[in-house]
Design a protein around this motif. Sequence first.
Motif, PDB file in Angstrom:
ATOM      1  N   ILE C  24       0.842  -1.209   0.000  1.00  0.00           N
ATOM      2  CA  ILE C  24       0.000   0.000   0.000  1.00  0.00           C
ATOM      3  C   ILE C  24       0.868   1.247   0.000  1.00  0.00           C
ATOM      4  O   ILE C  24       0.644   2.194  -0.746  1.00  0.00           O
ATOM      5  CB  ILE C  24      -0.962  -0.016   1.214  1.00  0.00           C
ATOM      6  N   HIS C  25       1.895   1.211   0.839  1.00  0.00           N
ATOM      7  CA  HIS C  25       2.835   2.329   0.966  1.00  0.00           C
ATOM      8  C   HIS C  25       3.450   2.684  -0.395  1.00  0.00           C
ATOM      9  O   HIS C  25       3.478   3.844  -0.804  1.00  0.00           O
ATOM     10  CB  HIS C  25       3.925   1.922   1.960  1.00  0.00           C
ATOM     11  N   GLU C  28       0.798   3.914  -2.869  1.00  0.00           N
ATOM     12  CA  GLU C  28       0.363   5.269  -2.556  1.00  0.00           C
ATOM     13  C   GLU C  28       1.415   6.296  -2.968  1.00  0.00           C
ATOM     14  O   GLU C  28       1.089   7.392  -3.417  1.00  0.00           O
ATOM     15  CB  GLU C  28       0.038   5.394  -1.061  1.00  0.00           C
ATOM     16  N   LEU C  42      -2.818   5.522   3.634  1.00  0.00           N
ATOM     17  CA  LEU C  42      -3.630   4.298   3.688  1.00  0.00           C
ATOM     18  C   LEU C  42      -2.899   3.161   4.404  1.00  0.00           C
ATOM     19  O   LEU C  42      -3.535   2.311   5.041  1.00  0.00           O
ATOM     20  CB  LEU C  42      -4.016   3.868   2.267  1.00  0.00           C
ATOM     21  N   ALA C  43      -1.565   3.186   4.307  1.00  0.00           N
ATOM     22  CA  ALA C  43      -0.801   2.116   4.938  1.00  0.00           C
ATOM     23  C   ALA C  43      -1.003   2.097   6.450  1.00  0.00           C
ATOM     24  O   ALA C  43      -0.851   1.061   7.099  1.00  0.00           O
ATOM     25  CB  ALA C  43       0.685   2.278   4.611  1.00  0.00           C
TER      26      ALA C  43
END
Lengths: 353, 120, 172
Positions: C24-25, C28, C42-43
């Motif tokens: 996610i990181h 993003e 989000l992470a």
Amino acid sequence: MKNSRIAIFVLMLTALLSLSACSNRDAPPVYRSQILAFGTIVELSLFDVSAAEGDKLSSDIRNMMEAFHHRWHAWENGPLLALNHALSQSGHSRLSADDAALIAQSLTLAKASGGLFHPALGKLIALWGFHSNELPQSPPSKQAIDATLAMLPALDQISVDSNSNEIYNRSGKPVYFDLGGFAKGVIIDRSIEVLRQHGVNNAIVNAGGDLRAIGAAGERPWRIGIRHPRDFGVFASLTIKEDESVFTSGDYERYFEYEGRRYHHIIDPRSGAPADSVASVTVLHHDGATADAAATALFIAGTQQWQRVAKAMGIEHVMIIDKNNKVLITPELAQRMEYEVSPPPIIEIHALP
Amino acid sequence: MTRADLIIIVIAIAALPLFYWQLWGPNYPGTDVDIIVAGEKPQRHSLLRNQTLHIHGRLGDSIVAIKNGKAAFIGSPCPNKQCIRSGWLDDNGETSACLPNGIMLSVIGDGIARFDSINF
Amino acid sequence: MTTCIASERQDHIIAWFAALAIAIHVLESAIPSPIPGIKIGLANIVTIVVLVQFGWRTAAWVSLLRVLIGSLIIGSFLSPTFILSLGGACASLVVIGVAYTLARHHISAMGYSVLAAIAHILAQFWLAYLLFIPHQALFHLLPILITVAIITGIVNGSLALAVHKRLKLLIQ
């Protein structure tokens, strides 16, 4: 128990949020305005004055300055050109009491300065191209300078009769008053008068870098930074005692460059060319008009003669920054000056004779 | 969501106006503008002295104008020219940045400036 | 023996969630942010879900691994971005750690998420101020940043709540 945990929690969150809310704002209640007048930006700093009152005073001062600017403009068609014309043609003119006093004051300062501050250098300044909003491209020829110098009236040939308010030019040469090295001081003094009449006793009037400060910013004195003549930022600073003007003449204010040489706007009436010995001269004195004329005169006097000229003009506080950023300063001012550059400059303290 | 969550959110939101008030409270006219190039020491210029400056950034030269007590980006090598659109700054604390070129303008005034007036 | 199994199981949990968080990181970081300096983060949802499901220790592992490996993948390791990221993660962990010990039974994913978001931005802000832009004017951005942090905290919080609910069903 549960409740106390929640309480701790609330406290923690509040502490977290207020952690960075503590930015320091110790701004004193100073009304500030910047007005365009007198061909420059004039900044008023008025302590403990409401916005409405400040706006009113700014507007009054702007009107006064604009009227003065028109009255004494050295190259736009107006009253001063008419006066110059009359003095050159008939050698005589009558003035209002106010104007006569102003011319007389400029002549007194000029004489005290040994002619280094010269209020009738208009023709020479025009020759150099500084009677224009645009900067000139090249310096005038040596012959043109010499011809103009030859036509420069001796200052003791110009006189003002303070009873009749008449002004006489007995030199037989044309007269071109240009109060450039003095008018800003006068206008600042008059602004201070306007402020005092309205009960404002804590203020700074700064017109294009030259200023007079009265009173204080509440509990603390006004703090003045003196700009570096060669670099960005502030070179030195001091605080104001009661009522003082700080005027600086520098070679960086209005200048043009031609073939790698810098020609600035402070013309030495002896040579007819820009004075060339120091970077800037800062004068601290009670009234702005004297400080203005003295800053000009001492700049022209340079490293060799400034002490003598300062003494003659009744100036006690001078700081000169020479072309190598060395500071020549009078003893009392040396005590008050804080240097803002690192490493600190080389300082020579010179007592006046 | 629990009551504790709600308390946390409510406190956080309640504390917000404090920040806005503290930081965006009364404004004072600026006296100087700091030109900050990413990673360098800010350069301070008086708003009283009209001038045009070419500031070297990551993409090229941004042109900063100081005129009549205000400062603005008037030229920029960046693609979207957001910095130019943000216009003239004159109040203490106003900022404008050209992030692609890594240059920021920030007007300094009362409360931050160390001097009441600058002599030159 | 049991501890060994437990720790092995915990390692797996950490690895799985860290991998998810890293993914996610990285994703993003590839999406350009509408406003520079503002990211939804989000992470962080992963950190919060792990916290409520497996406890603070596991969450800390996931969070720190995410920052470390994520930066290695993006190529920002030891860069200013990394320092800010690490600072933000540490501050979030400290704050939610305190909240976790004090009021574990009262706070849900939502509360942790908001706290983490605020802690994160304040820490990043201070680091940015101290290390990179020591300039008073930066403070004028703070109200906006905190506003955004509260909003992203709530958004991430509701996502984390939803994820946690499904996860619980899944585990059951």
